[in-house]
Design an enzyme around this catalytic site. Structure first.
Site, short mmCIF file in Angstrom:
data_model
loop_
_atom_site.label_atom_id
_atom_site.label_comp_id
_atom_site.label_asym_id
_atom_site.label_seq_id
_atom_site.Cartn_x
_atom_site.Cartn_y
_atom_site.Cartn_z
N GLU A 69 -4.97 1.52 2.29
CA GLU A 69 -4.95 0.51 3.31
C GLU A 69 -5.31 0.77 4.84
O GLU A 69 -5.88 0.11 5.51
CB GLU A 69 -3.58 -0.35 3.16
CG GLU A 69 -3.30 -1.48 3.72
CD GLU A 69 -2.90 -1.43 5.30
OE1 GLU A 69 -2.77 -2.50 5.92
OE2 GLU A 69 -2.73 -0.40 5.80
N GLU A 70 -4.88 2.06 5.15
CA GLU A 70 -4.61 2.37 6.74
C GLU A 70 -6.23 2.79 7.19
O GLU A 70 -6.20 2.97 8.38
CB GLU A 70 -3.81 3.56 6.86
CG GLU A 70 -2.37 3.27 6.54
CD GLU A 70 -1.44 2.30 7.64
OE1 GLU A 70 -2.36 1.96 8.47
OE2 GLU A 70 -0.53 1.87 7.29
N ASP B 160 4.22 -6.04 3.43
CA ASP B 160 4.06 -4.75 4.38
C ASP B 160 4.53 -4.92 5.66
O ASP B 160 5.59 -6.07 5.75
CB ASP B 160 2.27 -4.93 4.79
CG ASP B 160 2.03 -3.70 5.54
OD1 ASP B 160 2.63 -2.89 5.92
OD2 ASP B 160 0.55 -3.61 5.37
N HIS C 17 0.69 -1.26 0.03
CA HIS C 17 0.00 -0.13 0.02
C HIS C 17 0.81 1.14 -0.12
O HIS C 17 1.86 1.20 0.67
CB HIS C 17 -1.17 0.06 1.04
CG HIS C 17 -0.42 0.07 2.49
ND1 HIS C 17 -0.50 1.35 3.22
CD2 HIS C 17 0.00 -0.93 3.41
CE1 HIS C 17 0.15 1.13 4.41
NE2 HIS C 17 0.17 -0.29 4.76
N ASP D 120 5.84 2.16 6.76
CA ASP D 120 4.60 1.59 6.58
C ASP D 120 3.75 2.12 5.54
O ASP D 120 3.14 3.19 5.93
CB ASP D 120 3.75 1.44 8.08
CG ASP D 120 2.30 0.62 8.06
OD1 ASP D 120 2.02 0.20 6.91
OD2 ASP D 120 1.86 0.73 9.11
C1 LIG Z 1 1.59 -3.72 11.56
C2 LIG Z 1 0.35 -3.71 10.53
C3 LIG Z 1 0.32 -5.10 9.86
C4 LIG Z 1 0.73 -2.59 9.54
C5 LIG Z 1 -0.41 -2.37 8.62
N1 LIG Z 1 0.01 -1.60 7.41
C6 LIG Z 1 -1.54 -1.55 9.19
O1 LIG Z 1 -1.44 -0.73 9.89
N2 LIG Z 1 -2.72 -2.29 8.97
C7 LIG Z 1 -3.86 -1.72 9.41
C8 LIG Z 1 -5.13 -2.72 9.04
C9 LIG Z 1 -6.25 -2.42 9.34
C10 LIG Z 1 -6.80 -1.12 9.42
N3 LIG Z 1 -8.02 -0.94 9.66
O2 LIG Z 1 -8.97 -1.76 9.52
O3 LIG Z 1 -8.50 0.33 9.74
C11 LIG Z 1 -5.76 -0.14 9.74
C12 LIG Z 1 -4.49 -0.40 9.30
#
Ligand SMILES: CC(C)C[C@H](N)C(=O)Nc1ccc([N+](=O)[O-])cc1
Length: 366
Positions: A212-213, A235, A68, A182
């Site tokens: 993604e975030e 990732d 991402h 990230d």
């Molecule tokens: C440490 C994580 C795997 C890093 C990843 N890039 C992350 O921040 N994932 C993530 C997943 C889901 C959401 N969400 O549902 O809002 C936010 C961030």
């Protein structure tokens, strides 16, 4: 240039571009420029995902590799009469990382305005209050202006984006620190994988996703469009090899190689990686003498968990790059882990055969 110099330059270039969720266009332009020479087909979809296809010896099956482009950040939500800005989060912003940070406000015309995140002085609050992590609503951005009019003259308005103002710095050995690792390091690893690989066995779709975030959104829409037969996300993952964490909770360690994901998310609600995808990645790492570790983490998840749920299901896995202090302006990682992640992604993209992919499918019983 050595692999280290090239990779460091690429990571510097990618992480300096402001690109919080929904506003990835600066990163997207750079990605398009860099992948164009290596892609047989290249397009940007309606959501802003970049899709670069490397044509395979056969086009009967499709691999999807995703990283991402977005980072966490803030939206300006209010301008005070005395020139201070209030903000709301974009993605998983940790309040404890915000106080006294330097930030950049990006206006709608692309002007970059420097600011700092402030809080009322400790001298005017009660001692108990001083012990607490301040909430975002107590914080403000100080761009040096004295009035709302002055802020507006700078071109700032509600809805403008804010990101950490932070360069990449080299630490000891191969360790570096900076913001937005990230997942710009995942983006860098996929760009490098595209550069190093030859013609794949099957069509390989390299997807640089948006949003993604804020809920894995670009991965969801792009997977729907591509209908991959197997997928991989690249990732960061939690490196917890720091003081105060029991060794039993050192999920991954810096410098021990990319991590092959087994499971992520709280109570395994993220991804349970497909065991055959895990086995294939382990076989490839051993064949190519790429160091690796296994990633069993009780939190966070990646694009892979939503791609896995596309249509009637997609066997999926993740190559993770161990990173300390994720979602902070001082993320720390080891360049060799990123380089080895790109080697593993390149091996996966080139060596996944039609037969192996067919073996992942279900079977008709009657
Ligand atoms: C440490 C994580 C795997 C890093 C990843 N890039 C992350 O921040 N994932 C993530 C997943 C889901 C959401 N969400 O549902 O809002 C936010 C961030």
């Amino acid at each position: 240039m050595s692999w280290r110099e090239e990779l460091l330059l690429l990571i510097k270039e990618l992480t300096q571009l402001p690109g919080p969720s929904g506003y990835e266009h600066r990163v997207r332009d750079k990605v398009v420029e860099l992948v164009k020479p290596y892609a047989d087909r290249l397009w940007i979809d309606a959501w802003g995902n970049v899709i670069a296809v490397k044509k395979g010896k056969t086009s009967d099956r499709r691999l999807m590799l995703a990283a991402h482009m977005d980072e966490i950040g803030l939206f300006v939500s209010h301008i005070e009469d005395d020139g201070f800005l209030r903000a709301i989060p974009i993605g998983g912003v940790l309040e404890r990382t915000l106080l006294y940070q330097r930030v950049i406000v990006v206006t709608r015309t692309g002007r970059m305005i420097r600011g700092v995140i402030g809080l009322k002085p400790p001298h005017v609050i009660k001692p108990e209050e001083a012990q607490k992590v301040p909430e975002l609503r107590e914080l403000f951005i100080d761009v040096g202006a004295s009035s709302k009019e002055e802020v507006e003259k700078l071109g700032v308005r509600n809805g403008d984006i804010v990101v950490f103002d932070r360069d990449v710095s080299e630490l000891s050995g191969n360790r570096i620190t900076g913001k937005a690792f990230d997942d710009r390091v995942g983006v860098a690893a996929l760009i490098k994988a595209l550069e190093m690989m030859g013609q794949p066995e099957v069509d390989a779709y390299f997807v640089f996703t948006v949003q993604e975030e804020v809920g894995l959104k670009g991965a969801r829409t792009s997977a729907y469009g591509i209908t991959p037969d197997v997928a991989l996300a690249v990732d960061v993952t939690i490196a917890s090899d720091v003081p105060g964490v029991a060794k039993s909770e050192w999920f991954t360690r810096l410098g021990k190689g990319p991590a092959i994901k087994i499971v992520d998310g709280r109570n395994a609600t993220g991804l349970i990686a497909h065991p055959k995808v895990v086995d294939f990645l382990v076989t490839l790492a051993e064949k190519h003498k790429i160091p690796y570790q296994l990633d069993v983490v009780p939190g966070g998840t990646t694009d892979a968990s939503i791609i896995a749920l596309n249509k009637d299901g997609v066997p999926a896995g993740t190559i993770s790059i161990p990173s300390r202090y994720i979602h902070s302006p001082v993320e720390v990682l080891d360049l060799e882990d990123v380089y080895n992640a790109s080697k593993l992604a390149a091996a996966f993209a080139s060596e996944a055969t039609e037969e192996w992919i067919k073996s992942l499918k279900g079977m008709v019983i009657k």
